[in-house]
Design a protein around this motif. Sequence first.
Motif, PDB file in Angstrom:
ATOM      1  N   SER A 160      17.930  -0.346  -8.663  1.00 22.01           N
ATOM      2  CA  SER A 160      17.838   1.037  -8.214  1.00 22.01           C
ATOM      3  C   SER A 160      17.653   1.110  -6.699  1.00 22.01           C
ATOM      4  O   SER A 160      17.581   2.184  -6.138  1.00 22.01           O
ATOM      5  CB  SER A 160      16.673   1.746  -8.904  1.00 22.01           C
ATOM      6  OG  SER A 160      15.452   1.223  -8.446  1.00 22.01           O
ATOM      7  N   ARG A 161      17.484  -0.008  -6.090  1.00 21.09           N
ATOM      8  CA  ARG A 161      17.272  -0.049  -4.641  1.00 21.09           C
ATOM      9  C   ARG A 161      18.558   0.293  -3.926  1.00 21.09           C
ATOM     10  O   ARG A 161      19.607  -0.205  -4.305  1.00 21.09           O
ATOM     11  CB  ARG A 161      16.896  -1.488  -4.218  1.00 21.09           C
ATOM     12  CG  ARG A 161      15.488  -1.857  -4.627  1.00 21.09           C
ATOM     13  CD  ARG A 161      14.594  -1.965  -3.409  1.00 21.09           C
ATOM     14  NE  ARG A 161      13.452  -1.097  -3.601  1.00 21.09           N
ATOM     15  CZ  ARG A 161      12.634  -0.762  -2.590  1.00 21.09           C
ATOM     16  NH1 ARG A 161      12.862  -1.177  -1.365  1.00 21.09           N
ATOM     17  NH2 ARG A 161      11.633   0.036  -2.801  1.00 21.09           N
ATOM     18  N   SER A 202      16.973   6.668  -3.996  1.00 24.20           N
ATOM     19  CA  SER A 202      16.859   5.348  -4.639  1.00 24.20           C
ATOM     20  C   SER A 202      18.058   5.052  -5.532  1.00 24.20           C
ATOM     21  O   SER A 202      18.146   4.002  -6.111  1.00 24.20           O
ATOM     22  CB  SER A 202      15.589   5.276  -5.485  1.00 24.20           C
ATOM     23  OG  SER A 202      15.707   6.122  -6.612  1.00 24.20           O
ATOM     24  N   ASP A 227       4.544   4.979  -5.238  1.00 24.99           N
ATOM     25  CA  ASP A 227       5.722   4.273  -4.745  1.00 24.99           C
ATOM     26  C   ASP A 227       6.599   3.814  -5.890  1.00 24.99           C
ATOM     27  O   ASP A 227       7.821   3.988  -5.874  1.00 24.99           O
ATOM     28  CB  ASP A 227       5.304   3.059  -3.908  1.00 24.99           C
ATOM     29  CG  ASP A 227       4.823   3.475  -2.526  1.00 24.99           C
ATOM     30  OD1 ASP A 227       4.959   4.680  -2.200  1.00 24.99           O
ATOM     31  OD2 ASP A 227       4.309   2.620  -1.791  1.00 24.99           O
ATOM     32  N   ALA A 228       5.936   3.220  -6.913  1.00 25.36           N
ATOM     33  CA  ALA A 228       6.706   2.741  -8.061  1.00 25.36           C
ATOM     34  C   ALA A 228       7.442   3.892  -8.716  1.00 25.36           C
ATOM     35  O   ALA A 228       8.635   3.793  -9.037  1.00 25.36           O
ATOM     36  CB  ALA A 228       5.774   2.080  -9.074  1.00 25.36           C
ATOM     37  N   LEU A 229       6.766   4.968  -8.853  1.00 26.46           N
ATOM     38  CA  LEU A 229       7.361   6.112  -9.527  1.00 26.46           C
ATOM     39  C   LEU A 229       8.520   6.688  -8.707  1.00 26.46           C
ATOM     40  O   LEU A 229       9.576   7.027  -9.253  1.00 26.46           O
ATOM     41  CB  LEU A 229       6.277   7.175  -9.729  1.00 26.46           C
ATOM     42  CG  LEU A 229       6.564   8.256 -10.764  1.00 26.46           C
ATOM     43  CD1 LEU A 229       6.890   7.663 -12.107  1.00 26.46           C
ATOM     44  CD2 LEU A 229       5.358   9.190 -10.858  1.00 26.46           C
ATOM     45  N   MET A 230       8.311   6.773  -7.423  1.00 28.58           N
ATOM     46  CA  MET A 230       9.359   7.340  -6.582  1.00 28.58           C
ATOM     47  C   MET A 230      10.525   6.370  -6.445  1.00 28.58           C
ATOM     48  O   MET A 230      11.698   6.768  -6.563  1.00 28.58           O
ATOM     49  CB  MET A 230       8.795   7.671  -5.195  1.00 28.58           C
ATOM     50  CG  MET A 230       7.798   8.808  -5.169  1.00 28.58           C
ATOM     51  SD  MET A 230       8.483  10.381  -5.734  1.00 28.58           S
ATOM     52  CE  MET A 230       9.520  10.816  -4.321  1.00 28.58           C
ATOM     53  N   GLY A 231      10.205   5.148  -6.204  1.00 30.96           N
ATOM     54  CA  GLY A 231      11.275   4.181  -5.934  1.00 30.96           C
ATOM     55  C   GLY A 231      11.916   3.605  -7.175  1.00 30.96           C
ATOM     56  O   GLY A 231      13.052   3.127  -7.145  1.00 30.96           O
ATOM     57  N   GLY A 232      11.224   3.632  -8.280  1.00 38.55           N
ATOM     58  CA  GLY A 232      11.754   3.045  -9.522  1.00 38.55           C
ATOM     59  C   GLY A 232      11.420   1.571  -9.609  1.00 38.55           C
ATOM     60  O   GLY A 232      11.253   0.879  -8.602  1.00 38.55           O
ATOM     61  N   LEU A 233      11.312   1.093 -10.821  1.00 36.71           N
ATOM     62  CA  LEU A 233      10.949  -0.303 -11.019  1.00 36.71           C
ATOM     63  C   LEU A 233      12.180  -1.212 -11.020  1.00 36.71           C
ATOM     64  O   LEU A 233      12.100  -2.377 -10.660  1.00 36.71           O
ATOM     65  CB  LEU A 233      10.225  -0.453 -12.367  1.00 36.71           C
ATOM     66  CG  LEU A 233       8.956   0.360 -12.537  1.00 36.71           C
ATOM     67  CD1 LEU A 233       8.416   0.177 -13.940  1.00 36.71           C
ATOM     68  CD2 LEU A 233       7.932  -0.027 -11.488  1.00 36.71           C
ATOM     69  N   SER A 234      13.280  -0.654 -11.409  1.00 38.71           N
ATOM     70  CA  SER A 234      14.478  -1.478 -11.554  1.00 38.71           C
ATOM     71  C   SER A 234      14.916  -2.058 -10.203  1.00 38.71           C
ATOM     72  O   SER A 234      14.918  -1.362  -9.193  1.00 38.71           O
ATOM     73  CB  SER A 234      15.596  -0.617 -12.144  1.00 38.71           C
ATOM     74  OG  SER A 234      16.808  -1.313 -12.094  1.00 38.71           O
ATOM     75  N   SER A 235      15.272  -3.310 -10.210  1.00 37.63           N
ATOM     76  CA  SER A 235      15.712  -3.947  -8.968  1.00 37.63           C
ATOM     77  C   SER A 235      17.082  -3.435  -8.555  1.00 37.63           C
ATOM     78  O   SER A 235      17.442  -3.504  -7.389  1.00 37.63           O
ATOM     79  CB  SER A 235      15.751  -5.464  -9.129  1.00 37.63           C
ATOM     80  OG  SER A 235      16.473  -5.802 -10.291  1.00 37.63           O
ATOM     81  N   PHE A 240       5.610  -5.530  -7.427  1.00 31.86           N
ATOM     82  CA  PHE A 240       4.685  -4.628  -8.116  1.00 31.86           C
ATOM     83  C   PHE A 240       3.688  -5.415  -8.949  1.00 31.86           C
ATOM     84  O   PHE A 240       4.051  -6.423  -9.555  1.00 31.86           O
ATOM     85  CB  PHE A 240       5.444  -3.704  -9.077  1.00 31.86           C
ATOM     86  CG  PHE A 240       6.110  -2.569  -8.384  1.00 31.86           C
ATOM     87  CD1 PHE A 240       5.363  -1.487  -7.966  1.00 31.86           C
ATOM     88  CD2 PHE A 240       7.481  -2.594  -8.134  1.00 31.86           C
ATOM     89  CE1 PHE A 240       5.984  -0.434  -7.318  1.00 31.86           C
ATOM     90  CE2 PHE A 240       8.091  -1.548  -7.473  1.00 31.86           C
ATOM     91  CZ  PHE A 240       7.353  -0.462  -7.056  1.00 31.86           C
ATOM     92  N   LEU A 256      10.748   6.135 -14.715  1.00 27.47           N
ATOM     93  CA  LEU A 256       9.959   5.042 -14.175  1.00 27.47           C
ATOM     94  C   LEU A 256      10.857   3.899 -13.707  1.00 27.47           C
ATOM     95  O   LEU A 256      10.629   3.311 -12.634  1.00 27.47           O
ATOM     96  CB  LEU A 256       8.989   4.541 -15.260  1.00 27.47           C
ATOM     97  CG  LEU A 256       7.815   3.707 -14.800  1.00 27.47           C
ATOM     98  CD1 LEU A 256       7.000   4.448 -13.775  1.00 27.47           C
ATOM     99  CD2 LEU A 256       6.946   3.351 -16.007  1.00 27.47           C
ATOM    100  N   MET A 257      11.847   3.594 -14.494  1.00 25.31           N
ATOM    101  CA  MET A 257      12.727   2.488 -14.137  1.00 25.31           C
ATOM    102  C   MET A 257      13.626   2.865 -12.958  1.00 25.31           C
ATOM    103  O   MET A 257      13.783   2.095 -12.009  1.00 25.31           O
ATOM    104  CB  MET A 257      13.596   2.102 -15.343  1.00 25.31           C
ATOM    105  CG  MET A 257      12.846   1.445 -16.480  1.00 25.31           C
ATOM    106  SD  MET A 257      12.029  -0.097 -16.024  1.00 25.31           S
ATOM    107  CE  MET A 257      13.449  -1.201 -15.867  1.00 25.31           C
ATOM    108  N   GLY A 258      14.186   4.058 -13.043  1.00 24.73           N
ATOM    109  CA  GLY A 258      15.160   4.435 -12.028  1.00 24.73           C
ATOM    110  C   GLY A 258      14.558   5.013 -10.759  1.00 24.73           C
ATOM    111  O   GLY A 258      15.183   4.985  -9.703  1.00 24.73           O
ATOM    112  N   GLY A 259      13.344   5.516 -10.855  1.00 20.32           N
ATOM    113  CA  GLY A 259      12.724   6.128  -9.695  1.00 20.32           C
ATOM    114  C   GLY A 259      13.086   7.600  -9.588  1.00 20.32           C
ATOM    115  O   GLY A 259      14.145   8.034 -10.040  1.00 20.32           O
TER     116      GLY A 259
END
Lengths: 201, 201, 201, 201
Positions: free
Chosen positions: B200-201, A200, B190-198, A156, A192-195
Motif C-alpha cells: 500500500s506504500r 497511500s 500512523d498504521a491506520l492512516m498508512g495501512g499495514l500492507s507493504s 510496526f 487497516l491493511m490498506g490504510g
Amino acid sequence: MTKTSMDITKRTSIGAQRNPASETAILDAAEEILRESGLGGFSIEAVARRAKAGKPTIYRWWPSKAALLLDVYHRQKGETFYADTGDTRKDLVAFLEALLGFWRTNGGEIFRSIIAAAQSDPEALIALRDYAVTRCRSSGVILARGQARGEVRGDFDPEPIMELLSGFCWNRLLTGRLEVSPGEIETIVDALMGGLSSTSR
Amino acid sequence: MTKTSMDITKRTSIGAQRNPASETAILDAAEEILRESGLGGFSIEAVARRAKAGKPTIYRWWPSKAALLLDVYHRQKGETFYADTGDTRKDLVAFLEALLGFWRTNGGEIFRSIIAAAQSDPEALIALRDYAVTRCRSSGVILARGQARGEVRGDFDPEPIMELLSGFCWNRLLTGRLEVSPGEIETIVDALMGGLSSTSR
Amino acid sequence: MTKTSMDITKRTSIGAQRNPASETAILDAAEEILRESGLGGFSIEAVARRAKAGKPTIYRWWPSKAALLLDVYHRQKGETFYADTGDTRKDLVAFLEALLGFWRTNGGEIFRSIIAAAQSDPEALIALRDYAVTRCRSSGVILARGQARGEVRGDFDPEPIMELLSGFCWNRLLTGRLEVSPGEIETIVDALMGGLSSTSR
Amino acid sequence: MTKTSMDITKRTSIGAQRNPASETAILDAAEEILRESGLGGFSIEAVARRAKAGKPTIYRWWPSKAALLLDVYHRQKGETFYADTGDTRKDLVAFLEALLGFWRTNGGEIFRSIIAAAQSDPEALIALRDYAVTRCRSSGVILARGQARGEVRGDFDPEPIMELLSGFCWNRLLTGRLEVSPGEIETIVDALMGGLSSTSR
DNA sequence: CTTTAAGCGAGACGGTACGTCATGTCTTACG
DNA sequence: CGTAAGACATGACGTACCGTCTCGCTTAAAG
C-alpha cells in the motif's frame, strides 16, 4: 446438552488434598449459573448451593468471585489457535470472526462478567490486564507471520494493532452488539491493511 | 476545589415538585464517592448517607444504580468538541489523547463503573449502547472532514473506524492502562492512516 | 511458670495404642486456652491447633467439648482436703475461702465453662450433677465431725447445708463476683451457725 | 396453649420507629425455640427464620444473643411478689418453692440458658450479675420484715442470706435437680432459722 | 384560604449475600 | 491401627445493601 456431573454419590473429603470432584462441580455450577442468570445471579452462595459445596471450600481455592470467573472462562475456552492461511487479511478476518463467534456462544456472557467484576476488584483487574496483554501479544503472531512473509510492513509493533482489533470486539461485547456482519469485519480489516490515507494508494 | 454544596440549611420538600437542591446534593455525593472509593464503595445507601438524602428520594428519581451513574457521567462530561486542524492524522491523535486524558482525570473511574453496571442491568446496557453508538457516529466527523478534503479515501464508512479507535481506549480503560505514551498513539494512527500492507506504500 | 510440654520432637503414632504425649499436649493446650481466652475462645479447632494435634485424635478420645473440659478440671484440681481445726465455724470459713480462692486462681474459669457446657449437653449435665453431689456429700464431713463432737446439732443432714454453702459459691462464680470479703464469709457462717431467729439465742 | 401470633398479614416497616409486631414475633419465636430445643438450637438465624424476621432487625434491637435471652426471661416472668404471712419461716419456704416451681415450668430452661450464655459473653455476664444482685436485694425484704417484727435478729444484712438461698436454687437448676422435696426445703429453712450450733438452742 | 397531594428526611422492615469460623466426618500418608 | 494433617458439607456468625414501606414534616398548587 449440558455436561453437568449429576452423580448421586455424596462428595466428601478424600484426605488432605483437593478433591477434583468438588472443583469440577463448582466450576460446572458457576458456568451454568452464569449462562442462565448472568452476572446478576452469580454469587458465591448460589454457586455453593448449586454445586452442593460448602462456601469455605470455594473460598479455599478461589480467593475472589473474579478468580472463579476467570477459571470458568479458561476452562471452557480451551486452546486458542490463530489461522495461518498465508494471507494476513484472511487471518485477521478469521481472528475477528472466531473471537466474536465464541463470545456469541456462551463465552461472551462469562467474559463480560469478568470485565465487570474487574472494575470493582483490584485483584481481578490485574488478572484481567495480564490476560488481555498476553492475549494481544500472542495474537500478534498473525501480523508477525505477515511481516516474515514480507506481506506486512516490518516497521510496526504488532501488539498495539491487535489491541485495536480486540478493543473493537470488547466494545461490541460490552454494548451487546456481537452480531457483526461479515461486511463490517471486511471493512475494518481492509481499512487497516490498506490504510485510510488517499495518498497511500 | 470541589464544588460540593455544603449548605448548612436543612433540605426539605419544596412542595409537590422535585427539589433541585436534593438532586444536586445526590449527584455531588455520587460523584465524590465514585472518585474516592470507586465502584466498590458506590451504593445507594452510601450516596444517601453522604447526600443526607432519604433513600426513597433517590429511588424516586433514578430507577437504578446505573441511571444514577449515567447522570453523574453526563453532568460532568459537558460538550465534546473534535479538533479540526485540517490534518486528519493530527485530529485523530488529538481525539485519542483527549479521550484518554479525560478518563485519566476522574471521568474514567465513572465511565468504567457505568460499563460494569451495564453488564448486569439491561436498561443500563441499552443506554450505554446508545451512548456509544452516538459517540462513534459524531466522532466520525473527523474522518468525514478528511474525506471532504480529499485527504482520506472516500470508500469508507467512518463509523467502524472510530469504533476501532474508541475500542482501543475502552480496552485500556477497562484494564487500567490509561497511561498511553504519545508514541503508542502515533503508531496506531500512523498504521491506520498508512495501512499495514507493504504494497500500500 | 507453666508446665507446657514444648518438646520439638514430632509427635506421631506409637502404634495401635493411645499416645500419652498427645493426650498431655491436648490437655495442656485446652487448659491454656481456657485460662487465656475463657470459654469464648475454647473450641476443638483451637485446641487441636495449639496442641498440634489432629482434630480426629481429640474426637477419638473425648466425645464432646464438655468431656474435655471435665478432664482438664479434674487433672488440675487434685485432691481436696477439708480443714479439721476442731472448730466447725473455722472449718466452714476455711472451706469457703479455699473454694473461692481456688476458683480465683484459674480453676474458676474452667469450672464455669463446664457448667455452661453442661447446660446444652445432657451427658455433661449428668457428669456435673454427679460431681456436684459427690462433692457436697464429701464436704459434709465438716459438719459430721462437728456433730460427732457435739458441737453441732445432730438432727440435721449435713448435705443440704453444704449445698447451701456451695450454691453461694456457684452463684458468685457464675456472676463474676469471686472477690468475697472475709467479713461476708464470717457473716454467712455466723448466721448459719447461730441461726436467724431471735428466739434461738 | 401457645400464644403465638400467627397473623397472616405481612409485617413491614411502620415508619422510622420500632415495630411492636416484629418485637413480639421475635420474642415469641425465641421463647418457643428455647422451650423446644433448648440452648443448643437457639441461634439468631433460627429465631429470625421462625419469626419471619430479618437478622438485622434482631441485631438492631438486641446487641447479643444474651440480651435477647434476658428479654425473653423478663417478659415471661412478670412481676415477682414475696409472700407476707407474718411468719418469716413460712415466707422463706414460699420463696424457695415459688422460685423452684417457676423454673420447673419453662422458666428454668430459659434462665439456665442465660447463665450459660453469660459464661462466654462479658456483656451478658454484667447483665446477669446486675439482675442477680437486684433480685437478692429485693428478696431481702422477706428477712427485713422479720427484723421489723422482731422475729429475726437485727444484726444481719439480709442480702448475703438471700444469696445463700438463691445460690442453693441455682445449684439445683444448673445440675438438673429442680425436683426438691418440701422436706428438704423445710430442713434448710429450719437450719437457717434455728442455727446449726447446739449451744444456740 | 384552606385543603390536598406530592416531595422530603429518616429509618425500620424482610431479605440476600457477604466472608469467616467451628462443627464433626472423612481420607490420606506415615510410622 | 493410631497419628498429624487437612479437605469436606454444613450452618451460624455479625455486617452491608437491597428495594419497599410508613412516618411526620413542609410547601406549592388546586379548589
